[in-house]
Structure formats: C-alpha cells, structure tokens
Design a protein around this motif. Sequence first.
Motif, PDB file in Angstrom:
ATOM      1  N   LYS A  77       0.845  -1.198   0.000  1.00 16.97           N
ATOM      2  CA  LYS A  77       0.000   0.000   0.000  1.00 16.97           C
ATOM      3  C   LYS A  77       0.880   1.248   0.000  1.00 16.97           C
ATOM      4  CE  LYS A  77      -3.567   2.436   2.598  1.00 16.97           C
ATOM      5  NZ  LYS A  77      -4.420   2.434   3.807  1.00 16.97           N
ATOM      6  N   GLN A  81      -4.377   7.729  -2.826  1.00 18.35           N
ATOM      7  CA  GLN A  81      -5.760   7.284  -2.730  1.00 18.35           C
ATOM      8  C   GLN A  81      -5.970   5.994  -3.541  1.00 18.35           C
ATOM      9  OE1 GLN A  81      -8.627  10.101  -4.046  1.00 18.35           O
ATOM     10  NE2 GLN A  81     -10.391   8.969  -3.282  1.00 18.35           N
ATOM     11  N   ASN A  82      -6.447   4.945  -2.837  1.00 18.79           N
ATOM     12  CA  ASN A  82      -6.725   3.635  -3.456  1.00 18.79           C
ATOM     13  C   ASN A  82      -5.498   3.012  -4.127  1.00 18.79           C
ATOM     14  OD1 ASN A  82      -9.441   3.790  -2.682  1.00 18.79           O
ATOM     15  ND2 ASN A  82      -9.976   4.922  -4.530  1.00 18.79           N
TER      16      ASN A  82
END
Length: 227
Positions: A77, A81-82
Amino acid sequence: MFAVIKTGGKQYRVAANDLLKIEKVEGQVGDIVEIGHVLAHGEGENVTFGAPFVDGALVTAEVVEQGKNRTVIAFKKRRRQNSRRKIGHRQLLTTVRIAEILLGGAKPTKKAAAKAEAKAEAKAEAKAEAAPKTEAKPEAAPKKEAKATETAAAPLFKAPKGEPDDLTVIKGIGPVAAGQLNEQGITTFAQIAKLSDKDIAKIDEHMPFSADQITDWREQAKDLAKK
C-alpha cells in the motif's frame, strides 16, 4: 551416510528413508526421481565437499505425494488514494522419500530402471493402439519369448526359511535396494554376514551394487546378526 543436495534453489541434508517436501518435481506417486546436484556427502566425521557439486554423486528419491504449500499473501500500500496491491502465491510441493545415495558414478537400482522401462513400453503400446493396425511382424514373437525367459530367471541365492529381517537397518540399504536384494533371495542379516568373497563378486556382476558396498554391508550385518 548422508548427503547435502540442492533442488528448487534450496539445500537439504538427507539420508536414506528421509521424508521431505521440496519444490515440485515432475513425476507420479511411486516414481523414482534423480537429484544430481549433490553438494557434499559423508558418514560421521568423514565429509567430502564438491566444487560446487560432487562428481559422480547422485541421490534417488521416491515420489510420495504431489501437493501445495499454504498461501502466502503479498500486500503493498502506498500513501495515495486507493493505491494498494494484493497478490497471493501458493507454492507447488512434492513430498519425496530418499531411496539411495549413490557415489562414484553408480547407477540407480534395476527396480527404478525397470519402472522407467515399463513406462516407455506403456507409452509405446498406447501409440500402437492409436495408430492404424498393421500385420504383425514375425520378429515380435522371439522378443516376447526372450522377455519371458528373462522374467523366469531364478534368483541368485536361495532365501532361508523364517521371517526376513529389515535390511534397511543396514546403512546404505534403502527400501528400493532392500527389495532388490529380497528378489535375489537375500533376506536376513545372517545371510549377508556369511557372504563369501565369491558371493560378493557374483552380486557385483549381476546387481547394481559395487563390491565395496557389499563388503561394508557384510561387516554391519555381522554385528546385527549377533543381536
């Protein structure tokens, strides 16, 4: 006797009858596979190292099971964003049982070779059935008769009466080699302990074992026969 082998990018210390899981190797359950990358071998404190592999050394193993390892998750991650990624991996594994550690260019036992030959014959028969049928050649009959004669050959020795001993207790005799010896009438420690030099030469000539190997088994069997 033990050996250090390399397979699937990993190293394993193995001995006869050891059961271990390695990265997948091709083969069906019961097949004999060969592992030629032997980094070292030895017995006790006497160890021989290869550069990087030992010349003429070979380890054979019987395929016990084909399976998979547990799933490993790789999750990444970023601070966006996303922005994330999730990947799973499940390694294919083969469970094998070490059969023999062969040195000095020694060949695998006839049982393994016979198994491979039987597979080749099965494939040839399957191809013959798929191909158009033709008239049988007269040369086929003598070949079958020769095979029948070879199968009916008598064992080298007469097996003694009574329960057989577990020959795999002797270092250097795996389950495949023990079955080979039993087929030739060698079934007990006492029988191996009483082998003469002439008998050893006879085994060396007709079976895939060297005279040095058999002499070592004879010395071990002398102690085991006293128990």
